[in-house]
Design an enzyme around this catalytic site. Structure first.
Site, PDB file in Angstrom:
ATOM      1  N   GLU A 266       0.856  -1.176   0.000  1.00 52.90           N
ATOM      2  CA  GLU A 266       0.000   0.000   0.000  1.00 52.90           C
ATOM      3  C   GLU A 266       0.897   1.231   0.000  1.00 52.90           C
ATOM      4  O   GLU A 266       1.788   1.337   0.857  1.00 52.90           O
ATOM      5  CB  GLU A 266      -0.909   0.015   1.226  1.00 52.90           C
ATOM      6  N   ARG A 486       5.228 -13.039   9.714  1.00 53.34           N
ATOM      7  CA  ARG A 486       5.799 -11.739   9.432  1.00 53.34           C
ATOM      8  C   ARG A 486       7.143 -11.631  10.140  1.00 53.34           C
ATOM      9  O   ARG A 486       7.412 -12.348  11.105  1.00 53.34           O
ATOM     10  CB  ARG A 486       4.853 -10.613   9.849  1.00 53.34           C
ATOM     11  N   LYS A 496       4.049   0.101  10.485  1.00 47.87           N
ATOM     12  CA  LYS A 496       4.039   1.359   9.743  1.00 47.87           C
ATOM     13  C   LYS A 496       3.528   2.503  10.609  1.00 47.87           C
ATOM     14  O   LYS A 496       4.011   3.632  10.517  1.00 47.87           O
ATOM     15  CB  LYS A 496       3.160   1.231   8.491  1.00 47.87           C
TER      16      LYS A 496
END
Length: 781
Positions: A266, A486, A496
């Site tokens: 994104e 992850r 983020k």
């Protein structure tokens, strides 16, 4: 003193105890196994292993595994390892019980006779070693033979039987057996001088053997006809979802049977090392199989997305060495996605809702339906068209999927498909004022782009049901979905949201601050894509969650830079040394090597009557373990001569400001040995002219805590000493001439000090160096 492995295990154990996420995973595993009331110690140890390796429903068949543990069909670490190894290559489809039980040794009983025979064979095979070394022999070698022959034997019983048979073979211990044997010195084979010189001059190392395919466990495109998932509904219905033969055939015709993946960031921030792992998986799998990988911007939220981030992502993907087969945007498919939404409304699978976000949250908690859930399709179609035309206020309506509002999985609770945003889109411009959600867009664009393998991280596993429900409702092709762990690295945050807060609140200097594990920060710190990709390959495509220690990343950085970074001389904290038996105007050039021990390629270093050493390399009181300079002591200046300290000059406050020394020019005579201590140094380039200075920025971990991501007070754990700036460092002329992009001088090793790179803040005559990492691992801190 504990070994590094023991230190690391202890650090990991303590980190697990403190880690709230792990504690929750362990509790979840215990509840799932139905052992809240307690269990035997060995059974508890097996549950702990399952929680640490496969927490948060990371394993598709975890419930089955726990049933076997609870029933004591799996009761040893060896059995659990076999089970986990088998399940790691199975995938989410139906489990072959027979194959699973065979892999885990379920039901295998090793008799005393079988154990005695296997141990006897091991003793016989190593009889010569046992006779020679007797009780000093390494019995683990024999034990390994036994374990290979009988992998499901009880470890304690096997060890006891081995001890019994070895004692019977050797007889009782004698006094000689208690004497520690002397270590044997290895004989170095003589090598012809010409051959040795030839080998020394050859700096090219053998290419490593190609690593095994880390993606081999995933199904091939033509195998994508199995059940992807079974969606469970609150009324007891079950829906097994898979591709029809026609859907799979059409997909294979479109792709030519090749693997198709996508890297879908994104564009709402800078990429970090977790994205490097995702790139390694998405681009790496395509490269490994001769397939293709799209760089797809998941741009469905125009409020958070910027062209700056789009440009950065494309630049970083290229820097990391990956070439997309195409660059696409989810917004490229807005027309197709809108058509899908209309079809959902027409088939009764979507409706326009006027609940606010707070009301939706309350309804979800109460498992209550939206008041507009049964709105007629024609009415929803008209309202949705008004939304598209900008006739409905922002926040006044959403389009929701009609899924299963009573489902235990919140991701089946009538998720939002479209919302109104009167914001221009960085790629689509002002063409739209309704934008699809991630949950609506992601799976559909995967289908539209004929992605064969939709790879994502484990937090998306609970969305499998909604992912496949939507594709099934619209009758589209369905990719294989595989979730992997992850990346979490100690002493850092990779969220983020938290990275953005560190940047916007100026806790760091920007997205490319070298203390961050953003890829821009790593690049500015001098880390290469080769090192990052090697690290990602070691981490692998596993579903095992946990924290990777920072020193493992440093290991790959050092391994890469040791090969490529030329050596230079510099001094970070200079201490002046005046050589009294040299004329004040003495100046000569000595040769230093770019790659000592590997190539004769040399550069010149000035040597004069005034040199500078590291202040920490001098002590007024010498110690046996100290290899630096002290009064009356001799050390070697790297590439130059031995010097002996003959005097110490102090200022009024008693601080040492200068040393006096003599040097020995002819120190290589017969019978002479150079001193053990070897120091880095810098001399005046010309008599009376001080060496060039530079600014050294020494970076350490950003957080003192090993797991700051698990703390709500994470900002309180920032390391106040994560950056030390030294402005008075001295450089040799070859280092002072370094510029970004030169063949040698972009990243290099300052001998004895670490790996450094030129920072973009450097200007002509004002050099700034960032420390990439130290020369050796200082873990644990």
């Amino acid at each position: 003193m504990a070994t590094r492995e023991e230190q690391e295990a202890e650090a990991t154990r303590l980190g697990a105890v403190k880690n709230a996420k792990f504690r929750k995973s362990l509790v979840d595993v215990i509840k799932e196994a139905g052992l809240e009331g307690g269990c035997p110690k060995q059974q508890g140890a097996l549950l702990y292993t399952v929680a640490s390796k496969f927490p948060g429903n990371a394993l598709a068949h975890r419930a089955t595994l726990l049933d076997y543990i609870k029933a004591e069909k799996i009761k040893s670490n060896a059995q659990l390892d076999g089970a986990l190894e088998h399940l790691a290559h199975v995938g989410p489809g139906a489990l072959d019980a027979a194959a699973f039980e065979a892999a885990a040794g379920v039901g295998v009983v090793v008799s005393a006779e079988e154990l005695a025979a296997a141990v006897g064979a091991a003793v016989e095979a190593h009889a010569a070693r046992l006779r020679e070394e007797r009780y000093h022999a390494n019995l683990n070698i024999l034990f390994a033979d036994v374990r290979r022959a009988l992998p499901w034997a009880d470890v304690g019983e096997a060890r006891a039987e081995l001890d019994r048979q070895v004692t019977a073979f050797l007889g009782p211990r004698t006094a000689a057996d208690d004497v520690k044997p002397e270590k044997k010195k290895k004989k170095k084979a003589a090598e012809p001088k010409a051959k040795a010189e030839e080998a020394k001059a050859d700096t090219k190392k053998e290419e490593p053997a190609p690593a095994a395919d880390p993606f081999a466990f995933l199904p091939r495109p033509e195998q994508n006809n199995k059940v992807h998932t079974t969606v469970h509904f609150s009324d007891g219905r079950k829906l097994a979802i898979s591709n029809t033969p026609e859907q799979l055939a059409a997909h294979l015709r479109a792709t030519g049977g090749r693997v198709v993946t996508r890297f879908p960031p994104e564009p709402n921030g800078y990429l970090h090392i977790g994205h490097a792992k995702a790139m390694f998986i998405d681009f790496g799998m395509a490269a490994q199989t001769g397939g293709q990988c799209y760089l797809r911007f998941d741009d469905t939220n125009p409020e958070a997305e910027k062209q700056e981030y789009i440009d950065h992502i494309q630049e970083i993907v290229s820097w990391m060495g990956w070439t997309p087969s195409a660059v696409t945007y989810s917004s490229d498919y807005f027309a197709e996605l809108h058509a899908f939404a209309v079809r959902l409304i027409e088939t009764g699978n979507a409706y326009v809702c006027h609940q606010t976000a707070e009301e939706i949250k309350a309804s979800r908690e109460a498992r209550a339906p939206s008041p507009w859930r049964d709105r007629p399709a024609a009415e929803s179609l008209a309202l949705f068209e008004d939304m598209r035309r900008g006739l409905v206020d922002e926040g006044a309506a959403t389009l929701r999927m009609r899924m299963d509002h009573r489902n235990e999985n919140y991701n089946m609770f009538d998720l939002i498909a479209y919302r109104i945003k009167f914001v221009d889109h960085p790629h689509a411009g002002d063409a739209w004022c309704v934008y699809p959600s991630y949950d609506f867009t992601h799976c559909l664009v995967d289908a539209l782009e004929n992605v064969t393998h939709s790879m994502c991280t484990l937090e998306f596993e609970s969305r499998r049901a909604s992912f496949f429900w939507l594709l099934e409702a619209l009758g589209t092709y369905k990719p294989v979905v595989w979730e992997y762990a992850r990346l979490n690295i100690t002493n850092n945050v990779l969220s983020k949201r938290r990275l953005n807060r560190l940047v916007t609140e100026r806790w760091v200097s920007g997205w490319d601050d070298p203390r961050l594990l953003t890829l821009a920060g790593l690049r500015r710190r001098g880390v290469t894509p080769r090192a990052i990709n090697a690290f990602c390959r070691e981490v692998g495509v596993t579903r095992s969650e946990g924290e990777v220690h920072t020193h493992k990343l440093d290991h790959h950085i050092r391994a890469d830079l040791d090969e490529t970074a030329p050596r230079r001389l510099a001094v970070l904290r200079p201490l002046r040394v005046r050589i009294t038996n040299l004329p004040a105007d003495h100046l000569e050039q000595v040769e230093a090597l770019h790659f000592p021990g590997r190539a004769a390629d040399a550069y010149a270093v000035p040597f004069s009557a005034v040199v500078y050493i590291e202040a920490s390399d001098f002590r007024e009181q010498d110690e046996k373990s100290f290899y630096g300079l002290a009064p009356g002591k001799t050390v070697m200046l790297r590439y130059a001569y031995p010097i002996t300290c003959t005097g110490v000059v102090k200022d009024e406050a008693g601080a040492v400001v200068e040393l006096e020394a003599t040097y020995e020019r002819d120190f290589r005579g017969e019978g002479k040995k150079p001193p053990k201590g070897v120091l880095n140094w810098v001399a005046q380039p010309r008599p009376g002219v001080e060496p060039p200075t530079f600014e050294a920025r020494l970076y350490d971990v950003l957080f003192l805590s090993q797991s700051p991501a698990s703390s709500e007070k994470w900002l309180e754990e920032l390391n106040p000493k994560s950056l030390e700036v030294l402005k008075g460092a001295y450089a040799s002329p070859a280092l002072a001439a370094a510029t970004v992009g030169d063949k040698y001088e972009y990243v290099f090793q300052l001998e004895r000090l670490g790996y450094f790179c030129v920072d973009p803040d450097s200007t002509p005559g004002s050099l700034v160096l960032n420390r990439t990492c130290t020369l050796r691992d200082s873990y644990p801190k």
